[in-house]
Design a protein around this motif. Structure first.
Motif, short mmCIF file in Angstrom:
data_model
loop_
_atom_site.label_atom_id
_atom_site.label_comp_id
_atom_site.label_asym_id
_atom_site.label_seq_id
_atom_site.Cartn_x
_atom_site.Cartn_y
_atom_site.Cartn_z
N ARG A 79 0.85 -1.17 0.06
CA ARG A 79 -0.05 0.01 -0.09
C ARG A 79 0.97 1.31 -0.06
O ARG A 79 1.83 1.41 0.67
CB ARG A 79 -0.94 -0.02 1.31
CG ARG A 79 -2.19 -1.08 1.56
CD ARG A 79 -3.22 -0.94 0.43
NE ARG A 79 -4.23 -1.64 0.86
CZ ARG A 79 -4.63 -2.58 0.03
NH1 ARG A 79 -3.81 -2.91 -1.19
NH2 ARG A 79 -5.57 -3.31 0.23
N MET A 80 0.36 2.14 -0.59
CA MET A 80 1.17 3.42 -0.67
C MET A 80 0.31 4.68 -0.74
O MET A 80 -0.84 4.35 -1.20
CB MET A 80 2.05 3.66 -2.15
CG MET A 80 3.04 2.31 -2.20
SD MET A 80 4.00 2.81 -3.87
CE MET A 80 2.79 2.41 -5.11
N ASP A 81 0.75 5.78 -0.20
CA ASP A 81 -0.02 6.92 -0.34
C ASP A 81 1.11 8.34 -0.23
O ASP A 81 2.27 7.85 0.29
CB ASP A 81 -1.01 7.27 0.92
CG ASP A 81 -2.01 8.20 0.64
OD1 ASP A 81 -1.97 9.05 -0.49
OD2 ASP A 81 -2.95 8.35 1.38
N ASN A 82 0.83 9.18 -0.87
CA ASN A 82 1.71 10.63 -0.60
C ASN A 82 1.75 10.84 0.77
O ASN A 82 0.73 11.04 1.46
CB ASN A 82 1.33 11.73 -1.64
CG ASN A 82 1.30 11.57 -3.14
OD1 ASN A 82 0.41 10.56 -3.66
ND2 ASN A 82 2.21 11.99 -3.72
N TYR A 83 2.74 10.99 1.14
CA TYR A 83 3.07 11.91 2.39
C TYR A 83 3.29 13.31 2.37
O TYR A 83 2.74 14.23 3.17
CB TYR A 83 4.36 10.89 3.23
CG TYR A 83 4.72 11.60 4.57
CD1 TYR A 83 3.94 10.67 5.61
CD2 TYR A 83 5.77 12.25 4.95
CE1 TYR A 83 4.09 11.37 6.84
CE2 TYR A 83 5.95 12.76 6.32
CZ TYR A 83 5.03 12.04 7.10
OH TYR A 83 5.24 12.62 8.59
N ASP A 84 4.30 13.91 1.61
CA ASP A 84 4.38 15.11 1.37
C ASP A 84 4.87 15.35 -0.14
O ASP A 84 4.95 14.11 -0.88
CB ASP A 84 5.34 15.87 2.23
CG ASP A 84 6.72 15.25 2.38
OD1 ASP A 84 7.27 14.68 1.47
OD2 ASP A 84 7.40 15.41 3.54
N THR A 85 5.46 16.46 -0.49
CA THR A 85 6.02 16.57 -2.00
C THR A 85 7.16 15.85 -2.48
O THR A 85 7.37 15.13 -3.54
CB THR A 85 6.38 18.00 -2.48
OG1 THR A 85 7.20 18.54 -1.40
CG2 THR A 85 5.24 18.82 -2.12
N ASN A 86 7.89 15.17 -1.18
CA ASN A 86 9.04 14.24 -1.66
C ASN A 86 9.17 12.97 -1.11
O ASN A 86 10.36 12.31 -1.39
CB ASN A 86 10.49 15.19 -0.96
CG ASN A 86 10.79 16.51 -1.72
OD1 ASN A 86 10.63 16.43 -3.18
ND2 ASN A 86 10.78 17.40 -0.98
N HIS A 87 7.93 12.62 -0.17
CA HIS A 87 8.08 11.20 0.29
C HIS A 87 6.77 10.41 0.28
O HIS A 87 5.93 11.14 -0.08
CB HIS A 87 8.30 11.51 1.94
CG HIS A 87 9.53 11.99 2.21
ND1 HIS A 87 9.81 13.34 2.23
CD2 HIS A 87 10.80 11.49 2.59
CE1 HIS A 87 11.16 13.65 2.57
NE2 HIS A 87 11.70 12.38 2.86
N ALA A 88 6.78 9.42 0.15
CA ALA A 88 5.77 8.43 0.28
C ALA A 88 5.42 7.68 1.58
O ALA A 88 6.62 7.31 2.22
CB ALA A 88 5.64 7.57 -0.87
N LEU A 89 4.22 7.49 2.09
CA LEU A 89 3.98 6.43 2.94
C LEU A 89 3.71 5.24 2.46
O LEU A 89 2.72 5.13 1.83
CB LEU A 89 2.76 7.04 4.15
CG LEU A 89 2.53 6.26 5.22
CD1 LEU A 89 3.54 6.41 6.14
CD2 LEU A 89 1.18 6.85 5.86
N ILE A 90 4.52 4.23 2.94
CA ILE A 90 4.56 2.75 2.08
C ILE A 90 4.43 1.79 3.39
O ILE A 90 5.10 1.75 4.16
CB ILE A 90 5.65 2.48 1.40
CG1 ILE A 90 5.68 3.71 0.31
CG2 ILE A 90 5.56 1.25 0.61
CD1 ILE A 90 6.82 3.57 -0.65
N LEU A 91 3.45 0.68 3.07
CA LEU A 91 3.32 -0.36 4.05
C LEU A 91 4.02 -1.69 3.20
O LEU A 91 3.44 -1.77 2.14
CB LEU A 91 1.66 -0.56 4.23
CG LEU A 91 1.44 -1.85 4.87
CD1 LEU A 91 1.94 -1.69 6.74
CD2 LEU A 91 -0.06 -2.24 4.91
N PHE A 92 4.80 -2.17 3.99
CA PHE A 92 5.78 -3.24 3.38
C PHE A 92 5.14 -4.57 3.90
O PHE A 92 5.08 -4.69 5.09
CB PHE A 92 7.05 -3.00 3.43
CG PHE A 92 7.75 -1.74 2.79
CD1 PHE A 92 8.18 -2.23 1.56
CD2 PHE A 92 7.74 -0.62 3.20
CE1 PHE A 92 8.82 -1.13 0.72
CE2 PHE A 92 8.26 0.34 2.54
CZ PHE A 92 8.70 0.19 1.31
#
Length: 85
Positions: free
Chosen positions: A58-71
């Motif tokens: 699963r992924m979602d944008n965190y901010d303009t340079n980072h993503a929040l990713i579930l591994f």
């Protein structure tokens, strides 16, 4: 799937179980022929595999340079903020 911009270019970051995580340059999508059938020719779209993000489910944008990713890490899940490629 998440959309982001890097150095003025637009990208999609896509995760799936068959191909892992891939980065697609989408700035020129309008110039490619349509893929009109299952298994059609999508080779015209430039794709870059991102092996550092193996196991992303699963992924979602965190901010303009980072993503929040579930591994998925075999027997546990790991939630991380990662720099977008």
């Amino acid at each position: 799937m998440i959309q982001y911009q890097r150095r003025g270019e637009d990208f999609l970051l896509v995760a799936n179980t068959l191909h892992g995580v891939q980065r697609l340059a989408i700035g020129d999508l309008g110039k490619y022929d349509a893929v009109t059938e299952e298994g059609g020719n999508d080779a015209q779209i430039p794709v870059q595999r991102v092996p550092d993000l193996k196991g992303a489910v699963r992924m979602d944008n965190y901010d303009t340079n980072h993503a929040l990713i579930l591994f998925d890490q075999k027997y546990r899940f790991d939630l991380r903020v990662v720099l977008l490629p």
